[in-house]
Design a protein around this motif. Sequence first.
Motif, PDB file in Angstrom:
ATOM      1  N   GLY B 138       0.796  -1.224   0.000  1.00 33.56           N
ATOM      2  CA  GLY B 138       0.000   0.000   0.000  1.00 33.56           C
ATOM      3  C   GLY B 138       0.823   1.266   0.000  1.00 33.56           C
ATOM      4  O   GLY B 138       0.387   2.283   0.532  1.00 33.56           O
ATOM      5  N   CYS B 139       1.988   1.251  -0.611  1.00 36.31           N
ATOM      6  CA  CYS B 139       2.841   2.445  -0.605  1.00 36.31           C
ATOM      7  C   CYS B 139       2.397   3.483  -1.623  1.00 36.31           C
ATOM      8  O   CYS B 139       2.788   4.632  -1.537  1.00 36.31           O
ATOM      9  N   TRP B 155      -9.146   4.165  -0.069  1.00 35.19           N
ATOM     10  CA  TRP B 155      -8.787   5.075   1.007  1.00 35.19           C
ATOM     11  C   TRP B 155      -9.574   4.844   2.300  1.00 35.19           C
ATOM     12  O   TRP B 155      -9.144   5.248   3.365  1.00 35.19           O
ATOM     13  N   GLU B 156     -10.737   4.234   2.167  1.00 28.22           N
ATOM     14  CA  GLU B 156     -11.570   4.117   3.365  1.00 28.22           C
ATOM     15  C   GLU B 156     -11.568   2.719   3.977  1.00 28.22           C
ATOM     16  O   GLU B 156     -12.378   2.419   4.836  1.00 28.22           O
ATOM     17  N   GLU B 157     -10.666   1.882   3.508  1.00 26.03           N
ATOM     18  CA  GLU B 157     -10.627   0.527   4.038  1.00 26.03           C
ATOM     19  C   GLU B 157      -9.488   0.367   5.029  1.00 26.03           C
ATOM     20  O   GLU B 157      -8.457   1.000   4.922  1.00 26.03           O
TER      21      GLU B 157
ATOM     22  N   LEU C  40      -6.838   5.848   5.685  1.00 28.75           N
ATOM     23  CA  LEU C  40      -6.123   7.058   5.282  1.00 28.75           C
ATOM     24  C   LEU C  40      -7.051   8.127   4.729  1.00 28.75           C
ATOM     25  O   LEU C  40      -6.767   9.318   4.827  1.00 28.75           O
ATOM     26  N   GLY C  41      -8.172   7.704   4.125  1.00 29.17           N
ATOM     27  CA  GLY C  41      -9.054   8.671   3.482  1.00 29.17           C
ATOM     28  C   GLY C  41      -9.585   9.730   4.430  1.00 29.17           C
ATOM     29  O   GLY C  41      -9.357  10.919   4.242  1.00 29.17           O
ATOM     30  N   VAL C 111       1.942   4.082   4.921  1.00 31.42           N
ATOM     31  CA  VAL C 111       1.675   2.974   4.004  1.00 31.42           C
ATOM     32  C   VAL C 111       0.322   2.317   4.334  1.00 31.42           C
ATOM     33  O   VAL C 111      -0.113   2.319   5.485  1.00 31.42           O
ATOM     34  N   GLY C 112      -0.351   1.766   3.322  1.00 26.15           N
ATOM     35  CA  GLY C 112      -1.689   1.232   3.548  1.00 26.15           C
ATOM     36  C   GLY C 112      -1.710  -0.097   4.280  1.00 26.15           C
ATOM     37  O   GLY C 112      -2.672  -0.414   4.975  1.00 26.15           O
TER      38      GLY C 112
END
Lengths: 376, 290, 396
Positions: B138-139, B155-157, C40-41, C111-112
């Motif tokens: 996820g970078c 973005w919302e997960e 992150l959103g 990072v996600g």
Amino acid sequence: MDPILDISAKTPSALETKIGRRKFLKIITAAAASIGLSGSAVVQMVEAADLGLKPSVIWLHFQECTGCTESLLRTAHPELASLILDLISLDYHETLAAAAGHQIEKSLHDTMAAQKGKYVLVVEGSIPEKDGGIYCKIAGRTALEILNEVAADAAAIIALGSCASFGGLPASGPNPTGATGAPMILKDKTVVTIPGCPANPYNFLGVVLQFVTLGTLPALDDKGRPLFAYARTIHEDCPRRPHFDAGRFVQQFGDEDHRLGHCLYKMGCKGPATHANCSIKHFCEVPGAWPIGIGHPCIGCTEKELAFQVPIHTTVDIERATPPDTYPPIHADHGGVSPVATAVGGAVVGVALGAAWKQAKKLDGEGPDSTDKKEE
Amino acid sequence: MARTRRAFLKGLAYAGGTAAVSAVPAVASEPRKAPDDAVGMLYDTTRCIGCKACVVACHEANDLPPDTRGDVLYDAPQSLNDRTKNIIKLYQEDGRRSYMKQQCMHCIDPACVGACMIGALQKREHGIVTWDSDRCIGCRYCQVACPYNVPKFEWEEANPRIIKCELCNHRLAEGKEPACCEVCPRDAVIYGKYDELLAEAKKRMVDHPGRYVDKIYGEHDGGGTQVLYLSHVPFEKLGLPELGDEAVPKLNRTIQHGVYKGMIAPAALYVAMGAVMLRNRRKGDQGDES
Amino acid sequence: MSEHKATPVGGSLMTPSTRILLFVFMVGAALTVWRFAVGLGPSTGLSDGYPWGLWIAFDVVTGTALACGGYAMALLVYIFNKGKYHPLVRPALLTSALGYSVAAIGIIIDVGRPWFIWRIPISVGKWNLDSALLEVALCVMAYVMVLWIELSPAFLEKWQDSGNTGLASFSRGLSKFMDKALIWFIALGMLLPTMHQSSLGSVIMLAGPRLHTLWHTPWLPFLYLISCIAMGYAVVVMESTLSSRAFGRQREDKMLASLSGVTSGILFLFVAVRFLDLFLRGRGPLLIGEGYYSVMFWLETVLFLAPAIMLAGSRGRARIGTMFRASMMIVVAGSLYRFDSYLVAFNPGPGWSYFPSVPEIVITLGLVAMEIMVFIMLVKSFPILSGTSPMPAHRK
């Protein structure tokens, strides 16, 4: 004295005497409603009928299949052709007249003389132009001659059906007779065209009733088609539109999608490019009795460029992408920045820089460090 | 001190020379070609009627939920996003009008593939660029790299994925076409072998001179893409960037490979520095420190 | 030489300043937990158009550049054998170690899927050797460890004399090993930043078509490398000056002056290469014609040139105020250059905009606060700062 607008005479019409005033009013109301005329129009229609005034109609047939007349016979409100004939005086109609031969020709000429400048001319069928128009002759005269002669003194001219409007089926390639529509011949006259194969009879009735009652013709587009019926495309009002929007298309006649009544666009439906009101005004008094309703793609019979020119199963462009279709732009707007965040960010940077600047000022006040002397 | 500097510079020269020698072949590398079994799509704006059946079909084929976020029309996304892998946009200006289908271009030498540290995005079967959930951290470097702005992020997960068109490779495995191509009622977008699609695009341009802008977008752009475009309006108006013929990741690859090939240069530099420091220390032990 | 022996500053760890810093850190930490809960959103201003923002541009890219003091000092002291700078090395190393640690934490937050980060150094077979970011990631991971190892003598020195005999003997043994082995870690500590600081330039170079041509050049890696060295020296000057004031240590003005002389040369080189490259590529006209972009470019140039000029002459270098101001400008210049290349000059197309959200900013502040707080605590507890014997404790 304008016979239509003069309301001084108040004798009941022959029709009214026959069927009674209440029923008469019902019929007139139904007639007005079916073509969207307002309540006040009903009053005017009644008054016109009261005057016993029935405008004369001369109905010419040329290169046609008589389908438009047939479709007119299959109307119910007003019900029965005879009622129509009581609202108007159908003085010349080759199919419906009892007379024939010299008798009916005499009727034609008498009507033209007696009703000069007052009769309504209805044209059904295309007119051949090639070789002087010899490919359609009635009573020894060419269609071209007859049309020009009768149209000269007509109060209004209505071209009924695609053939009369722009040539229709006889004009499809290779068009051996040079068939064409009435407006193309009567170039300097206003011709109301009611294209369709057959034309939707209510479109015709609407024009006639408005002329009979109010003495005016409805608003027309650049092809002479009344806007109340031909302003929108089939696609805009099609009941199968949700299927189009959802991408549910019939792939083959008889398949699952076909059985479920899905969109016929892929089968070549010309709906998106065809101006007509078949989707909302069906035929034969049977709801759903129209091409798409029974599962066949629209063939665009009201459009000169499509009808009998473009193959039935060739797809077309969408003429007007109207709601519910909406499209995002190439570069959508994703919103701006938060002013609060900007303020906070600016404040942080400002404080940091300010603190550093203050330090620098303090250092200005200090002299060089004493350690340096010991460093040799 | 002069000697240590000399030693250092010597070491550096050695490292530099090695790097330069290894860099030359990298700089002269050939542009990449599409794989032999490459597949792709051809989109023709003159045939598209904007029915958006492809948008709906893509949603269904990829199990994407409808986009009901924000105060807008139901399921009418304004651009590609984490629930939209394919979208139809409209260009309208001065009476000119065109639809534009946007999705992953499946570049022949993709920037996203060049960017991804651990190969989550790669060109896999038939040259299709796919994303591997087992590798991605996820970078979002792929989002930075892609010149078409294609990869989208969830973005919302809490466990976010990268979402983008993968040419319905799960359907290709079953012998079906990508959903958008299958459902299009106008064959405005068609699926096929890359070579055949390119030939078809060229044929259309020859058969209908003047109908299209004189270019097949994707033939050379950014090193070429497996999704090709024919258009009746200029491509920049449709949001397709002017990229030139060089592949986007080529410069980076040249530098990374050139400088770090076999890790020779770094190793040489390391040894050189070590040697210099040892020498300095020996000098220091002898009492000579300035 | 004894004046230059490093000693702990001593004094209470919990002062009003460290309390404030701790508070800021706690707020940042709480917000970080929230960021992981909601994604992150909602917590940042990031979007598909701007997938990288404050955390990458500042915490990682700028932060590591600011943390190049250790690298820059190591080059001077160990390669160019300027032993006289030795007292500045340990504090620089500490700043670097903390800076890089904060950058690593920043990555984990940004990072996600941070729980997969451990895979990067391990999955050798999956490495994409084309990726500049891979190289940055591996180098930074290694470098963080190397920095703390390079700094370990400071901890071992104190622990050798610890009351705890186990710790003392362990430290003594390790010290002996480190005496011999340290040189190889120091060499690594110079190799690694050379690699990844230049690669941080390569990373954004990949955005080529979307990076404004005033910034996009094949010289990006070189420019990033030399600007980070300049920033490293500038940070050393600032940090040394501030520490001296804060902890009552004597300043090393003459050392800082000669340092600043080197820096001046680097800055001139930076500006020269940028302009030369611009003209050789035929992009000279853009210097004026690109509106907002031209303005930012010239702002950077002024911020690089002004300190270069200020520090060029020995008069400027003789005054600590001038050196401090110049260093401040260098720090701002280098940071601005990085912000511009990663954010301002990056254009994803119309319709997108980015500014960090308030939580994003506060989380960054929390990390910076933690960095400063730990610096203070370690400097007080371990022999890191040099200078003459500590002044009485009335100074902070």
